[in-house]
Design an enzyme around this catalytic site. Structure first.
Site, PDB file in Angstrom:
ATOM      1  N   HIS A 152      41.665  30.057  42.791  1.00  0.00           N
ATOM      2  CA  HIS A 152      42.419  30.911  41.838  1.00  0.00           C
ATOM      3  C   HIS A 152      43.768  30.577  41.648  1.00  0.00           C
ATOM      4  O   HIS A 152      44.787  31.469  41.944  1.00  0.00           O
ATOM      5  CB  HIS A 152      42.334  32.388  42.751  1.00  0.00           C
ATOM      6  CG  HIS A 152      42.403  33.657  41.574  1.00  0.00           C
ATOM      7  ND1 HIS A 152      41.913  34.825  41.741  1.00  0.00           N
ATOM      8  CD2 HIS A 152      43.176  33.673  40.404  1.00  0.00           C
ATOM      9  CE1 HIS A 152      42.048  35.400  40.611  1.00  0.00           C
ATOM     10  NE2 HIS A 152      42.806  34.841  40.043  1.00  0.00           N
ATOM     11  N   GLU A 206      36.330  36.844  46.852  1.00  0.00           N
ATOM     12  CA  GLU A 206      37.515  35.981  47.225  1.00  0.00           C
ATOM     13  C   GLU A 206      37.977  36.678  48.485  1.00  0.00           C
ATOM     14  O   GLU A 206      38.015  38.171  48.559  1.00  0.00           O
ATOM     15  CB  GLU A 206      38.680  35.930  46.221  1.00  0.00           C
ATOM     16  CG  GLU A 206      38.094  35.249  44.883  1.00  0.00           C
ATOM     17  CD  GLU A 206      39.045  35.169  43.790  1.00  0.00           C
ATOM     18  OE1 GLU A 206      40.293  35.444  44.014  1.00  0.00           O
ATOM     19  OE2 GLU A 206      38.718  34.824  42.657  1.00  0.00           O
TER      20      GLU A 206
HETATM   21  C1  DGY Z   1      45.738  37.659  37.058  1.00  0.00           C
HETATM   22  O1  DGY Z   1      46.994  37.753  36.468  1.00  0.00           O
HETATM   23  O2  DGY Z   1      44.738  38.533  36.546  1.00  0.00           O
HETATM   24  C2  DGY Z   1      45.459  36.593  37.719  1.00  0.00           C
HETATM   25  O3  DGY Z   1      44.188  36.331  37.941  1.00  0.00           O
HETATM   26  C3  DGY Z   1      45.825  37.006  39.388  1.00  0.00           C
HETATM   27  O4  DGY Z   1      45.466  38.546  39.451  1.00  0.00           O
END
Ligand code: DGY
Length: 332
Positions: free
Chosen positions: A293, A275
């Site tokens: 994401h 990413e």
């Molecule tokens: C998490 O809370 O793990 C999300 O993916 C952002 O890092």
């Protein structure tokens, strides 16, 4: 970076947080905020480790052994904004005397909602339909147009039975009548299996039987490329893979090949191996839904994550037990 000045603990917040939470940090601490919201460079992270009593990192900050092993570190707490902490080398942090906390619980619903959304979008070809319509290529209703696959009543394989995996299973079972299979390294309580009418089985058997496989395990050395070419080959040709966990749990090149060659039917992804870069072959494929994401990305949840990190900071500097301390070995 903008700074306040006082003898209060200095706290570096590496990315923009919801304003309400940044204000609370500024009230309680000597907060250093990232007004540009650009990811911090390694040099900036090294400076922060030397100057700040606590740092609030996110998934975009790689706090590895070479940074955490530097001499002259002042930081005593990494209060991570997020439940996943694979970007932090926990052993190196412990060796440097740095405690690490995360934000579990508060993002369970939103991430499970998004997993369900990806299941529906992928099975029902929603991404393809939206792209077609926006491109001005929709010629009108017809009986054989963009036929997807029915979700209700199908078999959903959940890999990783932590909070988010089980929340996804509940949505799928009680909302869509899906039969649930679960694979978990740490086991599943019999009460949970009976609540969901679910079966617990090994990963290989789950991959062979599920119409949809949804990944909810953490990124660790053991789960790196858990879904590789061999795992994908076990899945039925029309099966769908959903990943809202971490990108490196899937071999992205192997996935692109399986999707292109008809090895599996589709994929819905919210996370990627490198990413924010996404394998070009995936971008070129129609049968994959790609989100940036967004799992925890609701206003309510991002505020709750900030408040959770703030609670960890506050407890730490009051010498109270940390609400969400993380240690090297965590169940999925
Ligand atoms: C998490 O809370 O793990 C999300 O993916 C952002 O890092």
């Amino acid at each position: 970076m903008s700074e306040g000045g006082s003898a209060r603990p200095r706290v570096v917040v590496t990315r923009r947080w919801p304003e309400a939470v940044e204000s609370l940090i500024a009230e309680r601490f000597d907060g250093v905020f990232n007004e540009t919201d650009e990811p911090m460079s390694r040099a900036q992270l090294a400076d922060a480790l030397a100057d700040a009593d606590a740092i609030c990192p996110t998934v975009t900050d790689a706090l590895d052994a070479s940074l955490l092993g530097r001499p002259g570190i002042r930081t005593r707490l990494l209060a991570n904004f997020g439940v996943g902490f694979n970007h932090i080398d926990l052993e190196a942090a412990a060796a440097a005397g740095i405690a690490v906390t995360n934000t579990p619980g508060v993002l369970t619903d939103c991430t499970a909602d998004l997993a369900m959304m990806l299941i529906l979008m992928t099975a029902r070809r929603a991404g393809e339909g939206e792209r077609e319509l926006r491109a001005g290529e929709w010629s009108g209703w017809r009986p054989t147009h963009l036929l997807g696959r029915k979700v209700t009543g199908k078999v959903l394989g959940i890999v990783g039975a932590g909070r988010i995996g089980l929340a996804t299973a509940r949505r799928a079972h009680f909302g869509f009548g899906m039969h649930i299979l679960i694979s978990s390294r740490s086991g599943v309580a019999p009460s949970v299996l009976s609540e969901l009418g679910a079966e617990q089985l090994g990963l290989d058997a789950l991959l062979e039987r599920a119409d949809v496989v949804s990944l909810h395990c953490p990124s660790t050395a053991q789960t790196h490329h858990l879904i590789d070419a061999a795992a994908l080959a076990r899945m039925p040709e029309r099966a769908i893979l959903i990943n809202t966990a971490r990108g490196d749990v899937v071999d992205e090149d192997a996935l692109a090949s399986a999707l292109a060659n008809g090895g599996i039917g589709g994929a819905g992804l919210d996370v990627y191996e490198h990413e924010p870069s996404v394998t070009q072959a995936l971008l070129d494929l129609p049968n994959v839904v790609l989100l940036p994401h967004l799992g925890s990305g609701s206003e309510e949840t991002r505020v709750a994550m900030g408040l959770c990190a703030l609670a960890n900071l506050t407890a730490f500097f009051a010498d109270e037990p940390l609400p969400n301390r993380v240690a090297a070995a965590q169940p999925d």
